[in-house]
Every structure is written in C-alpha cells, then in structure tokens.
Scaffold this motif. Structure first.
Motif, PDB file in Angstrom:
ATOM      1  N   LEU A 112       0.628  -1.412   0.460  1.00  0.00           N
ATOM      2  CA  LEU A 112       0.280   0.343  -0.338  1.00  0.00           C
ATOM      3  C   LEU A 112       0.721   1.425   0.106  1.00  0.00           C
ATOM      4  O   LEU A 112       0.505   2.600  -0.896  1.00  0.00           O
ATOM      5  CB  LEU A 112      -1.101  -0.026   1.214  1.00  0.00           C
ATOM      6  CG  LEU A 112      -2.037   1.074   1.226  1.00  0.00           C
ATOM      7  CD1 LEU A 112      -2.788   1.269   0.014  1.00  0.00           C
ATOM      8  CD2 LEU A 112      -2.780   1.094   2.661  1.00  0.00           C
ATOM      9  N   ILE A 113       1.651   1.625   0.919  1.00  0.00           N
ATOM     10  CA  ILE A 113       3.031   2.149   0.845  1.00  0.00           C
ATOM     11  C   ILE A 113       3.879   2.658  -1.208  1.00  0.00           C
ATOM     12  O   ILE A 113       3.740   3.551  -1.018  1.00  0.00           O
ATOM     13  CB  ILE A 113       4.133   2.101   2.008  1.00  0.00           C
ATOM     14  CG1 ILE A 113       3.428   2.204   2.936  1.00  0.00           C
ATOM     15  CG2 ILE A 113       5.087   3.569   1.955  1.00  0.00           C
ATOM     16  CD1 ILE A 113       4.069   1.858   4.556  1.00  0.00           C
ATOM     17  N   ARG A 114       3.812   1.444  -0.895  1.00  0.00           N
ATOM     18  CA  ARG A 114       4.562   1.176  -2.515  1.00  0.00           C
ATOM     19  C   ARG A 114       3.921   2.144  -3.562  1.00  0.00           C
ATOM     20  O   ARG A 114       4.154   2.857  -4.419  1.00  0.00           O
ATOM     21  CB  ARG A 114       4.754   0.094  -2.667  1.00  0.00           C
ATOM     22  CG  ARG A 114       6.246   0.590  -4.486  1.00  0.00           C
ATOM     23  CD  ARG A 114       5.586  -1.709  -4.539  1.00  0.00           C
ATOM     24  NE  ARG A 114       5.156  -1.828  -4.913  1.00  0.00           N
ATOM     25  CZ  ARG A 114       4.453  -1.442  -6.404  1.00  0.00           C
ATOM     26  NH1 ARG A 114       4.700  -0.898  -7.237  1.00  0.00           N
ATOM     27  NH2 ARG A 114       2.934  -2.265  -6.654  1.00  0.00           N
ATOM     28  N   LEU A 115       2.099   1.199  -3.406  1.00  0.00           N
ATOM     29  CA  LEU A 115       1.173   2.228  -4.318  1.00  0.00           C
ATOM     30  C   LEU A 115       0.719   3.620  -4.502  1.00  0.00           C
ATOM     31  O   LEU A 115       1.135   4.518  -5.305  1.00  0.00           O
ATOM     32  CB  LEU A 115      -0.091   1.270  -4.485  1.00  0.00           C
ATOM     33  CG  LEU A 115      -0.119   0.010  -4.773  1.00  0.00           C
ATOM     34  CD1 LEU A 115      -1.026  -1.007  -4.291  1.00  0.00           C
ATOM     35  CD2 LEU A 115       0.276  -0.042  -7.122  1.00  0.00           C
ATOM     36  N   ARG A 116       0.722   4.394  -2.875  1.00  0.00           N
ATOM     37  CA  ARG A 116      -0.116   5.443  -2.324  1.00  0.00           C
ATOM     38  C   ARG A 116       1.677   5.888  -3.406  1.00  0.00           C
ATOM     39  O   ARG A 116       1.097   7.274  -3.596  1.00  0.00           O
ATOM     40  CB  ARG A 116       0.453   5.493  -1.197  1.00  0.00           C
ATOM     41  CG  ARG A 116      -1.348   5.205  -1.091  1.00  0.00           C
ATOM     42  CD  ARG A 116      -0.965   5.893   0.457  1.00  0.00           C
ATOM     43  NE  ARG A 116      -2.583   5.027   1.459  1.00  0.00           N
ATOM     44  CZ  ARG A 116      -2.512   5.302   2.247  1.00  0.00           C
ATOM     45  NH1 ARG A 116      -2.394   5.002   3.604  1.00  0.00           N
ATOM     46  NH2 ARG A 116      -3.762   5.076   2.192  1.00  0.00           N
ATOM     47  N   SER A 117       3.474   6.023  -2.735  1.00  0.00           N
ATOM     48  CA  SER A 117       4.140   6.967  -3.934  1.00  0.00           C
ATOM     49  C   SER A 117       4.458   7.406  -5.263  1.00  0.00           C
ATOM     50  O   SER A 117       4.641   7.450  -5.378  1.00  0.00           O
ATOM     51  CB  SER A 117       5.856   6.184  -2.985  1.00  0.00           C
ATOM     52  OG  SER A 117       5.434   4.957  -3.818  1.00  0.00           O
ATOM     53  N   VAL A 118       3.035   6.112  -5.862  1.00  0.00           N
ATOM     54  CA  VAL A 118       3.423   5.692  -6.887  1.00  0.00           C
ATOM     55  C   VAL A 118       2.459   7.395  -7.795  1.00  0.00           C
ATOM     56  O   VAL A 118       2.850   7.591  -8.489  1.00  0.00           O
ATOM     57  CB  VAL A 118       3.375   3.974  -7.414  1.00  0.00           C
ATOM     58  CG1 VAL A 118       2.928   4.482  -9.031  1.00  0.00           C
ATOM     59  CG2 VAL A 118       4.270   3.177  -7.257  1.00  0.00           C
ATOM     60  N   PHE A 119       1.403   7.794  -7.190  1.00  0.00           N
ATOM     61  CA  PHE A 119       0.832   7.961  -7.482  1.00  0.00           C
ATOM     62  C   PHE A 119       0.016   9.295  -6.974  1.00  0.00           C
ATOM     63  O   PHE A 119       0.662   9.651  -6.402  1.00  0.00           O
ATOM     64  CB  PHE A 119      -0.492   7.884  -7.462  1.00  0.00           C
ATOM     65  CG  PHE A 119      -1.545   6.024  -8.338  1.00  0.00           C
ATOM     66  CD1 PHE A 119      -1.362   6.502  -9.172  1.00  0.00           C
ATOM     67  CD2 PHE A 119      -1.857   4.836  -7.684  1.00  0.00           C
ATOM     68  CE1 PHE A 119      -1.429   5.015 -10.278  1.00  0.00           C
ATOM     69  CE2 PHE A 119      -1.605   3.202  -8.329  1.00  0.00           C
ATOM     70  CZ  PHE A 119      -1.675   3.565  -9.645  1.00  0.00           C
TER      71      PHE A 119
END
Length: 119
Positions: A112-119
C-alpha cells in the motif's frame, strides 16, 4: 545401564510439537515414551533445539515445560515439569495463524505504501 528415573515410563506414540523462543519456533516430534517426569522424543534434528522447550501434546490437550537432558542421532530425552492445559495460554495453532496473518498484514501495508508513492 542403570535406570535413574523416579517414575516408570509408558510406551506411547503421540504426535507432539516442541515450541521455543517464546513460541516463535516449533518442531514436530513423536513422543516415544512418557511419564509425568519425562519423555523420550523422536525429532529430525535434536541439535537444532535449545535446552529449554515446551512440549505440546494435542492428543492429551496439555503442554509441559521441560529441558533436554540427553540427545542422540534423532532422539532426545526431556525432563518435564507439571502439565498445564492449553487453555491457560494462547493455543499454539492460533499463535501460528496469528503470526502468519501479521506477516501478510505487513506485506500488504508495504504494498500500500509503495502504491501510494507511485500516484
């Protein structure tokens, strides 16, 4: 060889589990003989098990704290303290499932942290 046991042992064939390091590590074992004061267990690698363990016997619904007093190729002898019921603490199967769930939770949070940093 002189038998120094204070109580007679019964030959048994119980499935057991050794837990140690605050139940974070376990080994399955077979209990070959058993008394209130000790047990002989069969385990794949007794050298990998620390001196103090908890022996859980699901068939009896009890656990014993004990220490390993001798080791051979795939056998070990335990000196046991009095039994205690599983219900007094968190059952091992639930503790193992809880640990697996916590690991999955950590992985999902990292994703989830990785996905938030992408967007």
């Amino acid at each position: 060889m002189v038998d120094r046991r204070s109580t007679c042992r019964q030959r048994v064939y119980y499935g057991g589990r050794l837990a140690f390091h605050e139940r974070t590590s376990t080994f399955d074992c077979i209990v070959r003989n058993f008394s209130a004061g000790g047990a002989k267990i069969e385990i794949g690698n007794p050298a990998a098990v620390p001196d103090t363990v908890e022996l859980l016997i699901a068939r009896q619904g009890v656990a014993y704290f004990g220490r390993i007093v001798w080791r051979l190729e795939n056998l070990a002898g335990l000196a046991l303290n009095g039994p205690r019921r599983h219900v007094a603490s968190l059952p091992l199967d639930i503790a193992l499932r809880l640990r697996a769930t916590e690991r999955i939770n950590r992985q999902l949070r990292a994703e989830l942290i990785r996905l938030r940093s992408v967007f």
